[in-house]
Design an enzyme around this catalytic site. Structure first.
Site, mmCIF file in Angstrom:
data_model
loop_
_atom_site.group_PDB
_atom_site.id
_atom_site.type_symbol
_atom_site.label_atom_id
_atom_site.label_comp_id
_atom_site.label_asym_id
_atom_site.label_seq_id
_atom_site.Cartn_x
_atom_site.Cartn_y
_atom_site.Cartn_z
ATOM 1 N N SER A 43 -1.573 -1.031 7.741
ATOM 2 C CA SER A 43 -2.346 -0.823 6.521
ATOM 3 C C SER A 43 -2.066 -1.873 5.455
ATOM 4 O O SER A 43 -2.934 -2.154 4.618
ATOM 5 C CB SER A 43 -2.035 0.572 5.952
ATOM 6 N N HIS A 249 0.730 2.081 -1.356
ATOM 7 C CA HIS A 249 0.124 0.876 -0.787
ATOM 8 C C HIS A 249 -0.305 -0.059 -1.919
ATOM 9 O O HIS A 249 -0.617 0.400 -3.025
ATOM 10 C CB HIS A 249 -1.094 1.223 0.069
#
Length: 269
Positions: A43, A249
Site C-alpha cells: 500500500s 498511510h
C-alpha cells in the site's frame, strides 16, 4: 585569419557535431528509462491514503497521487507498469506482480515487508489494548523482522533480479509514523508511539541490509518525513481515520513531498 574553403567546411562540420553531442547528452539526461519502469509493492507504493484511486485497480487502491505514478508522469515514461497492491506481502509481490518485468526493464521500485510483519495488526492491538499488550505485540513483530523477514526479502529480491537482470532496483523504506512529543492529546500513549517508531526503524534496517546484499539501492525516507509524522504540526501520514484501511498511510502530500523526492534522487543513479 581567413579559413580556406576546405578548412571552413571542416570547422562547420565540427561545430555541428559538438552541438549535436550537447543536445544528445541533455536529451539522455532527461529521457525516461529505456525499457520502462515497473512499480511493485504494498500500500505504501500503491498509494493507499493518497486518494485519487484508479477504479480499475479494485482493492489494490492504486493512486494517481502515489510516488510511482507522479514520477512516471513527470518523466513521461511510456512503459510504466504499476502492479503494487495494498495489502501485499513479499510472497504476493512474487506471485502476482512480477509479470511486467523482463530483460529490458530499466527501473524497478518496491516497498514490501510491513504486511509480512503484520504492522496493521500491531497498530490495531496498540490502539485497543493496554501498554503491556501493545509492547508484547510489538516484540512479536520485531522477532519476525529479525529472524524470518530476511529470508522472505531475499526470496523476493532474487525473483526480481531473475526477471529483470539489467534493472536498477530501488527498495524504499517506511517512515516513522509518529512525531514524538508532538501535539497529540488523545490516542496512543507516548510510550506506545515510541515503541512503534523503533519497530519501524528495525524494519528499515533489515530491508536496507538485504537490499545491499542483492546490489539494490535502499531509499530511506525517514529523514524526509522528519517533522511530518502523526502528532506533528504538518502531518504527512494519516492518523486513525475512516475508512480504517487508510489509517497510518501517507497522504497525497506525503507521497509528493516525502516519497517522491527521495525516489527521484535515487532513480537518477
Amino acid at each position: 585569419m581567413t579559413l580556406q574553403p576546405r578548412r571552413l567546411r571542416l570547422a562547420l562540420l565540427l561545430s555541428v557535431l559538438l552541438l549535436t553531442a550537447g543536445r544528445t547528452a541533455t536529451a539522455h539526461a532527461d529521457a525516461p528509462p529505456v525499457g520502462g519502469y515497473v512499480a511493485l509493492g504494498d500500500s505504501y507504493s500503491a498509494g493507499l491514503g493518497a486518494g485519487s484511486y484508479d477504479p480499475g485497480s479494485g482493492q489494490c487502491k492504486r493512486s494517481s497521487a502515489s510516488y510511482p505514478a507522479l514520477w512516471a508522469a513527470a518523466h513521461h515514461v511510456r512503459q510504466f507498469a504499476f502492479t503494487a497492491c495494498s495489502g501485499a506481502t513479499t510472497k504476493d509481490v512474487v506471485a502476482d506482480q512480477l509479470g511486467p518485468l523482463n530483460r529490458r526493464t530499466a527501473l524497478v521500485s518496491v516497498t514490501a515487508g510491513g504486511n509480512d510483519a503484520e504492522f496493521g495488526e500491531v497498530m490495531e492491538t496498540c490502539m485497543l489494548g493496554g501498554e503491556s499488550t501493545c509492547q508484547a505485540r510489538i516484540a512479536q513483530a520485531r522477532t519476525y523482522i529479525q529472524q524470518t523477514l530476511p529470508r522472505e526479502l531475499d526470496a523476493t529480491y532474487s525473483a526480481i533480479r531473475s526477471k529483470a537482470p539489467a534493472a536498477r532496483v530501488i527498495v524504499l523504506g517506511y517512515p516513522r509514523l509518529f512525531t514524538l512529543h508532538g501535539r497529540c492529546l488523545l490516542g496512543m500513549s507516548e510510550t506506545k508511539r515510541a515503541a512503534i517508531d523503533d519497530a519501524a526503524d528495525a524494519l528499515d534496517t533489515v530491508m536496507s541490509q538485504r537490499a545491499a546484499g542483492h546490489g539494490f539501492v535502499f531509499a530511506d525516507v525517514r529523514g524526509q518525513f522528519t517533522g511530518h509524522g502523526i502528532c506533528s504540526e504538518a502531518p504527512w501520514i494519516r492518523s486513525a481515520t475512516l475508512p480504517m484501511s487508510e489509517s497510518y498511510h501517507p497522504t497525497a502530500v506525503g507521497h509528493a513531498q516525502g516519497y517522491l523526492p527521495v525516489f527521484a534522487g535515487t532513480a537518477r543513479g
